[in-house]
Design a protein around this motif. Sequence first.
Motif, PDB file in Angstrom:
ATOM      1  N   HIS A 283       1.468  -4.804  12.229  1.00  0.00           N
ATOM      2  CA  HIS A 283       2.665  -4.219  11.591  1.00  0.00           C
ATOM      3  C   HIS A 283       3.917  -4.585  12.560  1.00  0.00           C
ATOM      4  O   HIS A 283       4.883  -4.516  11.957  1.00  0.00           O
ATOM      5  CB  HIS A 283       2.628  -2.737  10.901  1.00  0.00           C
ATOM      6  CG  HIS A 283       2.204  -2.851   9.588  1.00  0.00           C
ATOM      7  ND1 HIS A 283       0.768  -3.093   9.352  1.00  0.00           N
ATOM      8  CD2 HIS A 283       2.719  -2.909   8.452  1.00  0.00           C
ATOM      9  CE1 HIS A 283       0.494  -2.997   7.845  1.00  0.00           C
ATOM     10  NE2 HIS A 283       1.702  -2.733   7.398  1.00  0.00           N
TER      11      HIS A 283
ATOM     12  N   HIS B  15       6.420  -8.432   2.382  1.00  0.00           N
ATOM     13  CA  HIS B  15       6.011  -7.684   3.337  1.00  0.00           C
ATOM     14  C   HIS B  15       4.394  -8.069   3.754  1.00  0.00           C
ATOM     15  O   HIS B  15       4.314  -8.693   5.143  1.00  0.00           O
ATOM     16  CB  HIS B  15       5.963  -6.261   2.950  1.00  0.00           C
ATOM     17  CG  HIS B  15       5.367  -5.313   3.947  1.00  0.00           C
ATOM     18  ND1 HIS B  15       5.703  -5.221   5.361  1.00  0.00           N
ATOM     19  CD2 HIS B  15       4.081  -4.653   4.038  1.00  0.00           C
ATOM     20  CE1 HIS B  15       4.757  -4.333   6.058  1.00  0.00           C
ATOM     21  NE2 HIS B  15       3.592  -3.831   5.041  1.00  0.00           N
TER      22      HIS B  15
ATOM     23  N   ASP C 248       0.862  -1.129  -0.045  1.00  0.00           N
ATOM     24  CA  ASP C 248      -0.182  -0.042  -0.010  1.00  0.00           C
ATOM     25  C   ASP C 248       0.881   1.113   0.011  1.00  0.00           C
ATOM     26  O   ASP C 248       0.216   2.436   0.438  1.00  0.00           O
ATOM     27  CB  ASP C 248      -1.091  -0.077   1.019  1.00  0.00           C
ATOM     28  CG  ASP C 248      -0.300  -0.291   2.392  1.00  0.00           C
ATOM     29  OD1 ASP C 248       0.951  -0.020   2.445  1.00  0.00           O
ATOM     30  OD2 ASP C 248      -1.042  -0.654   3.544  1.00  0.00           O
TER      31      ASP C 248
ATOM     32  N   ASP D  40      -1.364  -7.325   3.395  1.00  0.00           N
ATOM     33  CA  ASP D  40      -1.162  -6.198   3.891  1.00  0.00           C
ATOM     34  C   ASP D  40      -2.301  -5.071   4.012  1.00  0.00           C
ATOM     35  O   ASP D  40      -2.603  -4.623   4.976  1.00  0.00           O
ATOM     36  CB  ASP D  40      -0.111  -5.337   3.105  1.00  0.00           C
ATOM     37  CG  ASP D  40       0.681  -4.092   3.378  1.00  0.00           C
ATOM     38  OD1 ASP D  40       0.504  -4.011   4.784  1.00  0.00           O
ATOM     39  OD2 ASP D  40       1.168  -3.557   2.680  1.00  0.00           O
TER      40      ASP D  40
ATOM     41  N   VAL E  85       2.740  -9.404   7.291  1.00  0.00           N
ATOM     42  CA  VAL E  85       1.795  -8.699   7.833  1.00  0.00           C
ATOM     43  C   VAL E  85       0.398  -9.710   7.983  1.00  0.00           C
ATOM     44  O   VAL E  85      -0.221  -9.661   9.264  1.00  0.00           O
ATOM     45  CB  VAL E  85       1.135  -7.706   6.909  1.00  0.00           C
ATOM     46  CG1 VAL E  85       0.031  -6.765   7.733  1.00  0.00           C
ATOM     47  CG2 VAL E  85       2.088  -6.664   6.816  1.00  0.00           C
TER      48      VAL E  85
HETATM   49 ZN   LIG Z   1       2.305  -2.818   5.504  1.00  0.00          ZN
END
Ligand SMILES: [Zn+2]
Length: 398
Positions: free
Chosen positions: A276, A294, A142, A192, A298
Amino acid sequence: MQITNAYLPSQVFAPASAGRAPRAFIAPQRYVQGPGVLAHMGRYLSLVGARRAAILISSGGQERHGGPLADSLRAAEIEPVICTFGGECSLEEIEKHARALKSRNVDCVVAVGGGKCVDAGKAVAFRLDVPVVVAPTLASNDAPCSALSILYTPAGVSTGLEFYRHSPALVVVDTGIVAAAPERFLVAGMGDAMATWYEAAVCLRNENAVTMVGARPTIASVAIGEVCAKTLFAEGAAAAAAVADDMVTDSLEAVVEANTLLSGLGFESGGLAAAHGYAQSFTAIPVTKAKHLHGEMVAMGTLAQLVLESRLDEARRVAEFFAEVGLPVHLQHLSVDAGDASSLATIADAALAFPFIANMPMHIDAAVLRAALLAAHELGVAVCEQKGDASYRRLHAG
Ligand SMILES: [Zn+2]
């Protein structure tokens, strides 16, 4: 997390001397999404008054997308200045491009690529004091809508972040390009994005919690987080199937918006919390950092946060969704051995050091974080036994 440039948003929005933090909402000026929109970049750039635009793009990206992009700029009488992105969002890379562009009189920076290219583009534009235009080629994160960048050393070790006074002037998401990328990227973006609602909701309920800019969350950002999660539950599996077939469908459009716009607005103005914190802490395990995205970290962090909140039914619902689309639901899925006490201690200590872990409303220490992670792991193992992990294994084959 170290902040490396001079602009500190908390000194603007919520200085320590000013008492209770105000609410703040931060967003890009314009967002455009659809198949083929990159080929109309020249027209969109008229919105920022561009005459000479720096294009930050990798050499592979230039090969794939450079032709139509240049044609569209030429048609709009905008001169492109191509800057080849080296692959890492490091201060060295950023300063190199900023120095080279200083004498070229560019009036905007257009970053075309993945999360690191996007973040580097924001950093270069900040140094040149011109607007940044973001054209993500993946929906795995994001980063596109936010006014901050995550920085790394040239070797790829995370060193901190930078904030910017201006949000992107324009975000252009070509869903034709996103659909052609490997499925695993879109799925990671869902990991995410799914955290957004749970983290923002915790921040809204906890009156001591603050967002990235030191402000209180807005109702708007939490509502955006909620519709983001609902979109993923409803459309996530169909969107993943569409990407596997390189197809742009309504489900894909919905999930790209969730991963990029809804998640971006939701996290920046809604706040981060334990999901996070755990995600960041997994990067302290070298094999996990090397092999996982990532959003995948998450995902596991979100399950652990829901356990911390004692929301076990919701944790199970989310784990079932993650198993369906191929996100990690237990530690083995992140290449972590749940029986290795030293790895667990490393993760718990790193998560405890994450500044926004303090947004959780309950008492938090390393033992609490470790216990919640292990309980989330057990829950994920049980979900896997029931539902299997064929999607995960397909995305991680080879
Ligand atoms: Zn993130």
